[in-house]
Write a protein that holds these residues in place. Structure first.
Motif, PDB file in Angstrom:
ATOM      1  N   ARG A 110       0.587  -1.214  -0.473  1.00  0.00           N
ATOM      2  CA  ARG A 110      -0.095  -0.135   0.319  1.00  0.00           C
ATOM      3  C   ARG A 110       0.557   1.422   0.609  1.00  0.00           C
ATOM      4  O   ARG A 110       0.682   2.136   0.564  1.00  0.00           O
ATOM      5  CB  ARG A 110      -0.717  -0.052   1.091  1.00  0.00           C
ATOM      6  CG  ARG A 110      -1.749  -1.261   0.991  1.00  0.00           C
ATOM      7  CD  ARG A 110      -2.843  -1.536   2.489  1.00  0.00           C
ATOM      8  NE  ARG A 110      -2.307  -1.616   3.139  1.00  0.00           N
ATOM      9  CZ  ARG A 110      -1.944  -0.651   4.348  1.00  0.00           C
ATOM     10  NH1 ARG A 110      -2.487   0.637   4.967  1.00  0.00           N
ATOM     11  NH2 ARG A 110      -1.518  -1.798   5.490  1.00  0.00           N
ATOM     12  N   ILE A 111       1.837   1.417  -0.660  1.00  0.00           N
ATOM     13  CA  ILE A 111       2.855   2.125  -1.114  1.00  0.00           C
ATOM     14  C   ILE A 111       1.939   3.895  -1.999  1.00  0.00           C
ATOM     15  O   ILE A 111       1.679   3.349  -2.820  1.00  0.00           O
ATOM     16  CB  ILE A 111       4.230   1.874  -1.875  1.00  0.00           C
ATOM     17  CG1 ILE A 111       4.774   0.633  -1.360  1.00  0.00           C
ATOM     18  CG2 ILE A 111       4.604   3.684  -2.164  1.00  0.00           C
ATOM     19  CD1 ILE A 111       5.232   1.068   0.318  1.00  0.00           C
ATOM     20  N   ASP A 112       2.144   4.988  -1.187  1.00  0.00           N
ATOM     21  CA  ASP A 112       1.348   6.080  -1.409  1.00  0.00           C
ATOM     22  C   ASP A 112       3.167   6.949  -1.989  1.00  0.00           C
ATOM     23  O   ASP A 112       2.848   8.109  -2.345  1.00  0.00           O
ATOM     24  CB  ASP A 112       0.676   6.838  -0.454  1.00  0.00           C
ATOM     25  CG  ASP A 112       1.504   7.121   1.010  1.00  0.00           C
ATOM     26  OD1 ASP A 112       2.688   6.783   0.683  1.00  0.00           O
ATOM     27  OD2 ASP A 112       0.704   7.402   1.831  1.00  0.00           O
ATOM     28  N   VAL A 113       3.849   6.875  -1.780  1.00  0.00           N
ATOM     29  CA  VAL A 113       5.308   7.342  -2.112  1.00  0.00           C
ATOM     30  C   VAL A 113       6.736   7.080  -2.890  1.00  0.00           C
ATOM     31  O   VAL A 113       6.919   5.755  -2.123  1.00  0.00           O
ATOM     32  CB  VAL A 113       5.690   8.667  -1.442  1.00  0.00           C
ATOM     33  CG1 VAL A 113       5.935   8.532   0.136  1.00  0.00           C
ATOM     34  CG2 VAL A 113       6.614   9.749  -1.926  1.00  0.00           C
ATOM     35  N   LEU A 114       7.331   7.064  -3.811  1.00  0.00           N
ATOM     36  CA  LEU A 114       8.235   6.568  -4.253  1.00  0.00           C
ATOM     37  C   LEU A 114       9.370   7.368  -3.717  1.00  0.00           C
ATOM     38  O   LEU A 114      10.166   8.597  -3.830  1.00  0.00           O
ATOM     39  CB  LEU A 114       8.582   5.673  -5.108  1.00  0.00           C
ATOM     40  CG  LEU A 114       9.754   5.378  -6.307  1.00  0.00           C
ATOM     41  CD1 LEU A 114      10.133   4.758  -5.046  1.00  0.00           C
ATOM     42  CD2 LEU A 114       9.601   4.702  -7.738  1.00  0.00           C
ATOM     43  N   VAL A 115      10.701   6.646  -2.939  1.00  0.00           N
ATOM     44  CA  VAL A 115      11.807   7.895  -2.948  1.00  0.00           C
ATOM     45  C   VAL A 115      13.250   6.926  -3.500  1.00  0.00           C
ATOM     46  O   VAL A 115      13.439   5.906  -3.164  1.00  0.00           O
ATOM     47  CB  VAL A 115      12.111   8.018  -1.462  1.00  0.00           C
ATOM     48  CG1 VAL A 115      13.495   8.918  -1.447  1.00  0.00           C
ATOM     49  CG2 VAL A 115      11.189   8.514  -0.808  1.00  0.00           C
ATOM     50  N   THR A 116      13.711   7.329  -4.997  1.00  0.00           N
ATOM     51  CA  THR A 116      14.372   6.861  -5.411  1.00  0.00           C
ATOM     52  C   THR A 116      15.661   7.936  -5.822  1.00  0.00           C
ATOM     53  O   THR A 116      15.352   8.828  -5.229  1.00  0.00           O
ATOM     54  CB  THR A 116      14.271   5.975  -6.763  1.00  0.00           C
ATOM     55  OG1 THR A 116      15.509   5.327  -7.001  1.00  0.00           O
ATOM     56  CG2 THR A 116      13.778   6.753  -7.492  1.00  0.00           C
ATOM     57  N   LYS A 117      16.908   7.280  -6.144  1.00  0.00           N
ATOM     58  CA  LYS A 117      17.820   7.504  -6.459  1.00  0.00           C
ATOM     59  C   LYS A 117      17.953   7.927  -8.302  1.00  0.00           C
ATOM     60  O   LYS A 117      17.964   6.633  -8.449  1.00  0.00           O
ATOM     61  CB  LYS A 117      19.689   7.378  -6.120  1.00  0.00           C
ATOM     62  CG  LYS A 117      19.768   7.713  -4.622  1.00  0.00           C
ATOM     63  CD  LYS A 117      20.480   7.346  -4.365  1.00  0.00           C
ATOM     64  CE  LYS A 117      21.416   7.507  -2.712  1.00  0.00           C
ATOM     65  NZ  LYS A 117      22.592   7.082  -2.789  1.00  0.00           N
ATOM     66  N   ASP A 118      18.742   9.124  -8.401  1.00  0.00           N
ATOM     67  CA  ASP A 118      18.465   9.208 -10.741  1.00  0.00           C
ATOM     68  C   ASP A 118      19.534   8.325 -10.700  1.00  0.00           C
ATOM     69  O   ASP A 118      20.892   8.505 -11.090  1.00  0.00           O
ATOM     70  CB  ASP A 118      18.384  10.116 -11.047  1.00  0.00           C
ATOM     71  CG  ASP A 118      18.745  10.232 -12.700  1.00  0.00           C
ATOM     72  OD1 ASP A 118      18.346   9.160 -13.563  1.00  0.00           O
ATOM     73  OD2 ASP A 118      18.970  11.613 -12.999  1.00  0.00           O
ATOM     74  N   SER A 119      19.581   7.044 -11.014  1.00  0.00           N
ATOM     75  CA  SER A 119      20.603   6.024 -10.721  1.00  0.00           C
ATOM     76  C   SER A 119      21.016   5.915 -12.417  1.00  0.00           C
ATOM     77  O   SER A 119      22.299   5.448 -12.953  1.00  0.00           O
ATOM     78  CB  SER A 119      20.321   4.604 -10.011  1.00  0.00           C
ATOM     79  OG  SER A 119      19.233   3.835 -10.568  1.00  0.00           O
ATOM     80  N   GLY A 120      19.773   5.754 -13.495  1.00  0.00           N
ATOM     81  CA  GLY A 120      20.000   5.880 -13.840  1.00  0.00           C
ATOM     82  C   GLY A 120      19.530   4.242 -15.012  1.00  0.00           C
ATOM     83  O   GLY A 120      19.598   3.320 -14.240  1.00  0.00           O
ATOM     84  N   GLY A 121      19.778   4.230 -16.541  1.00  0.00           N
ATOM     85  CA  GLY A 121      19.829   2.468 -16.571  1.00  0.00           C
ATOM     86  C   GLY A 121      18.488   1.726 -16.750  1.00  0.00           C
ATOM     87  O   GLY A 121      17.304   1.941 -15.674  1.00  0.00           O
ATOM     88  N   ALA A 122      17.771   1.075 -17.424  1.00  0.00           N
ATOM     89  CA  ALA A 122      16.973   0.163 -17.508  1.00  0.00           C
ATOM     90  C   ALA A 122      16.406  -1.034 -16.505  1.00  0.00           C
ATOM     91  O   ALA A 122      15.414  -1.592 -16.089  1.00  0.00           O
ATOM     92  CB  ALA A 122      17.212  -1.241 -19.043  1.00  0.00           C
ATOM     93  N   ALA A 123      17.319  -1.461 -15.948  1.00  0.00           N
ATOM     94  CA  ALA A 123      17.373  -2.308 -14.141  1.00  0.00           C
ATOM     95  C   ALA A 123      16.454  -1.781 -13.599  1.00  0.00           C
ATOM     96  O   ALA A 123      15.503  -3.109 -12.817  1.00  0.00           O
ATOM     97  CB  ALA A 123      19.098  -3.030 -14.209  1.00  0.00           C
ATOM     98  N   THR A 124      16.647  -0.523 -13.295  1.00  0.00           N
ATOM     99  CA  THR A 124      16.057  -0.345 -12.396  1.00  0.00           C
ATOM    100  C   THR A 124      14.656   0.261 -12.485  1.00  0.00           C
ATOM    101  O   THR A 124      13.985   1.558 -11.893  1.00  0.00           O
ATOM    102  CB  THR A 124      16.911   0.667 -11.180  1.00  0.00           C
ATOM    103  OG1 THR A 124      17.890   1.555 -11.914  1.00  0.00           O
ATOM    104  CG2 THR A 124      17.425  -0.640 -10.333  1.00  0.00           C
ATOM    105  N   ALA A 125      14.286   1.089 -13.855  1.00  0.00           N
ATOM    106  CA  ALA A 125      13.468   1.921 -14.372  1.00  0.00           C
ATOM    107  C   ALA A 125      12.132   1.351 -14.332  1.00  0.00           C
ATOM    108  O   ALA A 125      11.209   2.254 -14.067  1.00  0.00           O
ATOM    109  CB  ALA A 125      13.918   1.879 -15.690  1.00  0.00           C
ATOM    110  N   PRO A 126      11.481  -0.194 -13.893  1.00  0.00           N
ATOM    111  CA  PRO A 126      10.447  -0.149 -13.763  1.00  0.00           C
ATOM    112  C   PRO A 126       9.376  -0.256 -13.024  1.00  0.00           C
ATOM    113  O   PRO A 126       8.612   0.108 -12.572  1.00  0.00           O
ATOM    114  CB  PRO A 126      10.849  -2.086 -14.154  1.00  0.00           C
ATOM    115  CG  PRO A 126      12.200  -2.240 -15.059  1.00  0.00           C
ATOM    116  CD  PRO A 126      12.804  -1.001 -14.684  1.00  0.00           C
ATOM    117  N   LYS A 127      10.606   0.371 -11.718  1.00  0.00           N
ATOM    118  CA  LYS A 127      10.071   1.080 -10.897  1.00  0.00           C
ATOM    119  C   LYS A 127       8.705   2.322 -10.796  1.00  0.00           C
ATOM    120  O   LYS A 127       8.422   2.707 -10.323  1.00  0.00           O
ATOM    121  CB  LYS A 127      10.609   0.677  -9.020  1.00  0.00           C
ATOM    122  CG  LYS A 127      11.985   1.994  -9.283  1.00  0.00           C
ATOM    123  CD  LYS A 127      12.990   1.757  -8.322  1.00  0.00           C
ATOM    124  CE  LYS A 127      14.025   2.893  -8.887  1.00  0.00           C
ATOM    125  NZ  LYS A 127      15.402   2.665  -7.874  1.00  0.00           N
TER     126      LYS A 127
END
Length: 257
Positions: free
Chosen positions: A188-205
């Motif tokens: 039940r996530i209502d916000v995502l926090v991430t870093k701009d690491s770039g690349g396709a591997a982590t883009a689906p989130k």
């Protein structure tokens, strides 16, 4: 004496570069890993694990091992290592380039911040159940947020301090869009926090968050100085190395025995 390329690794691009170079006759390839992950993926060529002891230690290693070219293919947020590599290259005269995957094209509605601390100040205004996908380092920036529930995903258990209300998900990517949608919905996530690491591997989130109309806080990557040669992909580095590495059977003046 054969040419010697040192790759500061730990990324998918670093492994791909090592694979491309390891098959070349007369070329020695060493990948250096920081050792923060206990079970790193397989890497072609020679591998060393552990730090160098700062810029001076790296410069000494470059000289002692007669390195012909240095490629910094570390994570875009490995700011200290990148700075040390640039300083060591200047001190030794070893040709140096940074393999830096392009950042993401960020949605106009997302929140771009300069640091994890700034992200932590913003999060309470955006949601109460946060998917914290920033890696296992830097979680201390969120440790004071007692009114927020966090889901923290990491390859290995992070070191404290962590946010007091945290659920740890140990998993190694890459993750599919379906994987990320399942995680966001299940928790039940209502916000995502991430870093701009770039690349396709982590883009689906990011695609999953967009699909669910969730706010996303993205920490901008550190800027590279204009003096650093930044190349966006493995092919660009291979082209650069072709102009730096002497032909087989020859050697640069400062690497000949």
């Amino acid at each position: 004496m054969s040419a010697h390329v040192l790759i500061l690794g730990g990324t998918t691009e670093a492994r791909r570069l090592a694979t491309a170079l390891a098959i070349r006759p007369g070329l020695r390839v060493t990948t250096s890993l920081a050792g923060r992950v206990s079970r790193p993926g397989a890497v072609d060529g020679e591998v060393r694990v552990g730090g160098f002891g700062g810029a001076a230690g790296l410069a000494g290693w470059l000289r002692a091992h007669r390195v012909t070219a240095l490629v910094d293919a570390t994570h875009p947020f490995a700011e200290r290592i990148t700075a040390n590599a640039a300083e060591a290259a200047r001190a030794t005269g070893v040709p140096h380039a940074v393999l830096r995957r392009p950042g993401w094209d960020l949605d106009d509605d997302w929140f771009s911040v300069a640091s994890l601390a700034e992200a932590a100040r913003l999060v309470p205004r955006l949601g109460q159940r946060v998917f914290l996908s920033t890696g296992r380092l830097g979680l201390a920036a969120f440790a004071h947020l007692t009114g927020t529930q966090f889901v923290v995903r990491s390859v290995e258990p992070p070191e404290p301090p962590m946010p007091p209300h945290s659920e740890l998900v140990l998993a190694r990517g890459p993750f599919t869009l379906a994987d990320e949608l399942d995680l966001l919905r299940a928790h039940r996530i209502d916000v995502l926090v991430t870093k701009d690491s770039g690349g396709a591997a982590t883009a689906p989130k990011l695609a999953a968050a967009r699909s669910l109309s969730l706010p996303v806080v993205v920490v901008r990557r550190p800027e590279l100085t204009s003096a650093v040669r930044a190349l966006p992909g493995v092919e660009g580095v291979l082209d650069w190395l072709a102009g730096v590495i002497p032909p087989e059977g020859a050697c640069a003046a400062d690497t000949c025995p």
